[in-house]
Design an enzyme around this catalytic site. Structure first.
Site, short mmCIF file in Angstrom:
data_model
loop_
_atom_site.label_atom_id
_atom_site.label_comp_id
_atom_site.label_asym_id
_atom_site.label_seq_id
_atom_site.Cartn_x
_atom_site.Cartn_y
_atom_site.Cartn_z
N ASP A 1 0.84 -0.81 0.13
CA ASP A 1 -0.20 0.70 0.01
C ASP A 1 0.77 1.36 0.08
OD1 ASP A 1 -2.31 1.86 0.26
OD2 ASP A 1 -2.14 1.36 1.81
N GLU B 1 -1.30 -1.50 -4.81
CA GLU B 1 -2.26 -0.28 -4.96
C GLU B 1 -1.88 0.66 -6.53
OE1 GLU B 1 -5.70 0.71 -2.47
OE2 GLU B 1 -3.86 2.78 -2.86
N ASP C 1 -3.22 1.36 6.58
CA ASP C 1 -1.78 1.71 5.88
C ASP C 1 -0.81 -0.51 5.60
OD1 ASP C 1 -1.61 3.82 5.17
OD2 ASP C 1 -0.57 4.47 6.95
#
Length: 189
Positions: free
Chosen positions: A7, A68, A141
């Site tokens: 992330d 991501e 996160d």
């Protein structure tokens, strides 16, 4: 399959490693965050992210890295930092010959919770449940990184098989028209 989910972020870059296969129980191998000081120069921050990700790659030897996909936000500065951290993750994996895949936030939410509009609390709760963890992974996160890895394990293989099947089923390109021989062209005149 062992997947490292990333992330991306400049201040906190979430990382999580999950092992599993579609239809089988998932297992969390590791979870954490690579942190950088907000007051450091961008180059120093990106270098620290690279060093942190390299340690994760060394320690966990994933088969694939799921990152991501950066999406547009109103804050251009945030988007740029996220995109830069994302690029570092892709570079680290590619340098080692590890395949990289990108998943959108809504794709990850849908894979983990069943809804592409789920909030962070719902994603975290489902990650905890799916990985049979005693407590929710923190910070968010880190939970998001685990969700990325889960998403790829469940959806990534299917997406690859669909793409391969579509490529195989696509009609072969038409052969270029045959050129007429000079003698045949002369005859037609």
């Amino acid at each position: 399959m062992r997947v490292l989910g990333v992330d991306p972020g400049l201040t906190r870059c979430g990382v999580g490693v999950v092992e599993g296969a579609p239809g089988l129980p998932l297992r969390m191998v590791g979870v954490g965050v690579v942190r950088t000081p907000a007051d450091a120069e961008i180059g120093v921050r990106l270098l620290r992210i690279e060093q942190g990700l390299e340690q994760w790659l060394d320690e966990h030897t994933p088969d694939l890295v799921a990152v991501e996909r950066v999406f547009a936000q109103h804050n251009v500065r945030t988007v740029m930092g996220t995109a830069q951290a994302s690029a570092v993750a892709m570079l680290c994996a590619t340098r080692r010959g590890i395949p990289v895949t990108l998943h959108t936030p809504s794709e990850v939410k849908a894979a983990v919770t069943g809804s592409g509009r789920a909030d962070k609390a719902q994603v975290t709760a489902m990650v905890q449940r799916l990985l049979r963890l005693d407590a929710p992974p923190k910070p968010a996160d880190a939970a998001d990184a685990l969700a990325l890895a889960i998403c790829h394990i469940w959806r990534g293989g299917a997406q690859s098989r669909i793409a391969a099947a579509l490529a195989k089923a696509a009609p072969a390109p038409a052969a270029p028209p045959a050129r007429r021989s000079a003698a045949r062209q002369e005859y037609r005149r």
